[in-house]
Scaffold this motif. Structure first.
Motif, short mmCIF file in Angstrom:
data_model
loop_
_atom_site.label_atom_id
_atom_site.label_comp_id
_atom_site.label_asym_id
_atom_site.label_seq_id
_atom_site.Cartn_x
_atom_site.Cartn_y
_atom_site.Cartn_z
N TYR A 108 0.70 -1.05 -0.02
CA TYR A 108 0.00 -0.03 0.06
C TYR A 108 0.89 1.30 -0.14
N ASN A 109 2.20 1.01 -0.07
CA ASN A 109 3.30 2.32 -0.34
C ASN A 109 3.21 3.28 1.18
N VAL A 110 2.90 2.60 2.30
CA VAL A 110 2.76 3.19 3.34
C VAL A 110 4.21 3.85 3.83
N ARG A 111 3.94 5.24 4.08
CA ARG A 111 5.13 6.04 4.44
C ARG A 111 5.17 6.71 5.84
N LYS A 112 3.93 6.98 6.17
CA LYS A 112 3.64 7.64 7.67
C LYS A 112 2.82 6.85 8.37
N ILE A 113 3.02 6.90 9.55
CA ILE A 113 2.12 5.90 10.48
C ILE A 113 1.90 6.61 11.92
N ILE A 114 0.65 6.52 12.26
CA ILE A 114 0.31 6.95 13.57
C ILE A 114 0.06 5.82 14.56
N THR A 115 0.74 5.71 15.55
CA THR A 115 0.40 4.54 16.52
C THR A 115 -0.29 4.79 17.67
N PRO A 132 13.41 -0.52 10.58
CA PRO A 132 14.56 -0.38 9.80
C PRO A 132 15.69 -1.25 9.44
N ASP A 133 15.95 -2.20 10.58
CA ASP A 133 16.87 -3.12 10.57
C ASP A 133 16.59 -4.40 9.28
N PHE A 134 15.22 -4.33 9.07
CA PHE A 134 14.57 -5.19 8.18
C PHE A 134 14.08 -4.58 6.72
N GLY A 135 14.48 -3.46 6.64
CA GLY A 135 14.12 -2.63 5.61
C GLY A 135 13.01 -1.89 5.39
N GLY A 136 12.23 -1.65 6.64
CA GLY A 136 11.07 -0.80 6.77
C GLY A 136 11.46 0.74 7.21
N HIS A 137 11.55 1.52 6.49
CA HIS A 137 11.91 2.85 7.10
C HIS A 137 10.53 3.90 6.74
N TYR A 138 9.84 4.33 7.76
CA TYR A 138 8.71 5.10 7.94
C TYR A 138 8.60 6.19 8.86
N GLU A 139 7.84 7.15 8.65
CA GLU A 139 7.68 8.49 9.42
C GLU A 139 6.96 7.86 10.54
N VAL A 140 7.15 7.66 11.63
CA VAL A 140 6.10 7.16 12.97
C VAL A 140 6.05 8.05 13.97
N TYR A 141 4.96 8.29 14.41
CA TYR A 141 4.31 9.16 15.23
C TYR A 141 3.78 8.30 16.39
N HIS A 142 3.79 8.74 17.51
CA HIS A 142 2.64 8.20 18.74
C HIS A 142 1.79 9.07 18.72
#
Length: 671
Positions: free
Chosen positions: A493-500, A514-524
């Motif tokens: 789904y081409n996810v780039r930004k995540i709110i948790t 990121p250690d497994f290739g997942g680079h995202y802009e993440v916010y709590h």
């Protein structure tokens, strides 16, 4: 005089040779550890040395003990000039006064630091034998070792002053006019008469130099080895995010004898070096929630055990000593460190936060858990169910995966399968999806995002656990399976930004994916909601007249340094009176649920959540605020067990904020 110089030269050369031999021995022992790159980013590492090692940043968190240690540390740094004086006198019958009048200022600081070191040693002895704080109540051998070191430091200072004072009385001193303490000592020694001054000078000088050389060669066999290793250990400390665990490679799995750490040879060289560096100060253990509530875990003893086992086994591994059945029959895990110790850890990072020399306890504990789980299949029985649920339902609980998105019914929230053009993925997490209480928090966050006009969607039943519980419990294989499956979904789904909504999900997605290739802009969600308030996309319209105390989540606070956002949100709401617990911010007490403890029973000692709840209730709040599903569950249970349900509410920051913007929200037709 020539004979004295020759004797000194021989003793000095032998002492340095012995010291170098022991230094090489300790360096050689590190070779049994696995390789690890701690030589990158030298500029950043040097900055850390300046602030933590030389600036004593962590030690100064504790006022008396911090300043006491500060003066002893800097006393030794500055008084290296005094040792140089003694060596120059032994070799060439001179000292640093040969540099000229600038020596006047060196001599002043020698006196100043000498006095401060003596006072600090006396304070240290008072604390150890009179005041006796719990963290300094150690086994007798450690107590004697510490006392011996303190007395050596004390007499090194006294003999230094005696050496300089007799030089003054013998008229051999240059640029000594600023030596305020030495001048007074010289007057006392002058009462012995002129004839005694040369004898006194020789006695003081020889005692001083022998104490210094003896001290240097005693260190490699003492708990005070940290005097030599602490600065390097700070330099080599991890520059990666605090919330990141080192991954295990499962390539060529059939050729791997064991996973995780069973014995010292399974550790990295840096983990062994941590053992060298432990000061045995007990700051880690005194901050450990498990230890505070009667569990068998002591982070200090974990690291001390690594040092003891290294000294015992490394010589035989390196063929420097014969192998014996006794040594070979033991292992670090089981014989030095018990399973109960390892499973008591909540991975709250309080030990790492408090350690003044940057020892990394949590990674080492998790590595030992990995051995128990992946190699021995030995873990608390409750985790069998948790692991099975994660494998079958992709959640720690026995809920059907197909119902994961039901919490959002009636909220008009689309899944990414329906519309993947949204800007943000709202990562709901397992608790927000399935826990009846925390579903309300997920709904509150979603309503606030919709009110602010945020473009977001959810994954629904395509969302799976981030892998945090499995990783912290040592089941790295299961965790990586979940991580890879989630990353594939994000890519689809081409996810780039995540709110948790959960700090554990936040930490894992931000710091470990990121250690497994997942680079995202993440916010709590608390930092994102604060951002919406600052931008004016959320407007507070209601006053809430309540007394609130906020509980810091370990994975939000100590792991990711998010302390201000939740407090700023509360401060922006009129009527709320925020009162801090004694243990707050980076000294906050864990709720007891981290490190997969959420899914294990507390069978030993007092429940950690009760300890924390009692601290919160002591403030007589109307609301205990949190920003984590685990914390909310533990605090809610604590309030119930303390029969305070009718007096105190446990609420998430998002729920409190939603209440404050409710009027605007209703007007907008969202409710």
């Amino acid at each position: 005089m020539l004979i004295q110089n020759l004797i000194f030269l021989i003793i000095f050369a032998l002492s340095i040779a012995v010291f170098l031999f022991n230094a090489r021995r300790l360096y050689t022992y590190l070779k049994i550890g696995k390789p690890e790159n701690r030589f990158d980013q030298p500029f950043e590492r040097f900055k850390r040395v300046l602030t933590i090692a030389f600036g004593q940043k962590k030690l100064l968190r504790e006022f008396v003990a911090g300043w006491m240690h500060f003066f002893i540390f800097w006393g030794f740094v500055i008084l290296l000039t005094a040792i140089t004086d003694a060596i120059l006198e032994g070799l060439f019958n001179t000292n640093l006064s040969i540099i000229g009048s600038f020596y006047r200022y060196i001599s002043f600081f020698q006196d100043l630091m000498g006095v401060l070191v003596i006072l600090s040693v006396l304070v240290a002895l008072y604390r150890r034998y009179i005041q006796r704080p719990k963290r300094l109540q150690v086994e007798k051998s450690s107590q004697l070792d510490a006392t011996f070191i303190l007395l050596m430091i004390f007499f090194i200072m006294i003999t230094m002053f005696g050496t300089y004072a007799t030089q003054i009385n013998l008229d051999q001193a240059k640029f000594y006019d600023l030596r305020f303490a030495t001048l007074k000592f010289a007057k006392i020694l002058d009462t012995f008469g002129w004839d005694a001054q040369e004898i006194l000078h020789s006695v003081f000088w020889w005692l001083h130099i022998l104490l210094v050389l003896g001290f240097l060669n005693y260190l490699p066999f003492s708990k005070h080895l940290h005097i030599l290793t602490s600065i390097p250990n700070v330099y080599f400390s991890s520059l990666k995010p605090k919330g990141r665990l080192n991954p295990i490679s499962f390539e060529n799995i059939e050729n791997v004898e064991r996973f995780g750490v069973l014995d010292v040879e399974d550790l990295t060289w840096k983990q062994i070096f941590d053992g060298y560096t432990c000061t045995e100060c007990g700051r880690c253990t005194s901050a450990c929630p498990a230890n505070l509530t009667g569990k068998p875990l002591s982070p200090r003893e974990i690291i001390i055990s690594i040092r003891k086992r290294t000294m015992e086994k490394a010589p035989s591994i390196l063929n420097l000593a014969p192998k014996t059945d006794e040594i070979e029959s033991k292992t670090l895990v089981f014989n030095y460190i018990t399973e109960d110790e390892l499973w008591a850890c909540t991975t709250c990072m309080a030990c790492v936060q408090e350690c003044p020399v940057m020892i990394e306890h949590v990674q080492t504990i998790v590595d030992m858990r990995r051995y128990l789980v992946l190699t021995e299949s030995k873990f608390p029985s409750e985790l069998s169910t948790t692991f099975r649920n994660l494998e079958n339902n992709f959640t720690p609980w026995a809920f059907s995966h197909s119902t994961r998105g039901e919490w959002a019914q009636g909220l008009d929230i689309k899944t990414l399968a329906e519309d993947n053009s949204v800007e943000y993925l709202l990562w709901v997490g397992c608790a927000g999806s399935f826990d009846a209480r925390y579903r309300k928090v997920a709904i509150a966050v979603a309503k606030l995002l919709k009110l602010a006009g945020v473009s977001f969607g959810i994954l629904g039943n395509e969302e799976k656990c981030t892998g945090d519980p499995a990783r912290r419990a040592g089941n790295e294989y299961l965790a990586q399976m979940l991580i890879q499956e989630n990353i594939q979904t994000f890519s689809k789904y081409n996810v780039r930004k995540i709110i948790t909504i959960c700090p554990h999900c936040f930490n894992t997605l931000k710091n470990e994916y990121p250690d497994f290739g997942g680079h995202y802009e993440v916010y709590h969600h608390v930092e994102f909601l604060e951002k919406l308030l600052i931008e004016g996309r959320l407007k507070i319209t209601k006053q809430i007249d309540k007394k609130v105390t906020y509980h810091d989540s370990c994975y939000l606070g100590r792991y990711n340094d998010i302390y201000d956002a939740p407090r700023d949100i509360l401060a922006s709401i009129k009527g709320i009176k925020l009162e801090e617990m004694k243990r707050s911010r980076d000294r906050g007490l864990c709720c007891g649920a981290g490190g997969a403890r959420m899914f294990m029973e507390e069978k030993i000692g007092k429940r950690i959540n009760i300890e924390r709840t009692e601290e919160a209730l002591s403030l007589n709040p109307d609301v205990i605020a949190s920003a984590c599903p685990f914390c909310m569950t533990m605090l809610t249970d604590g309030v119930k067990m303390k029969d305070a349900v009718d007096k105190v509410e446990v609420k998430d920051i998002a729920e409190i904020l939603l209440e404050a913007v409710e009027f605007e929200q209703t007007q907008g037709g969202i409710v």
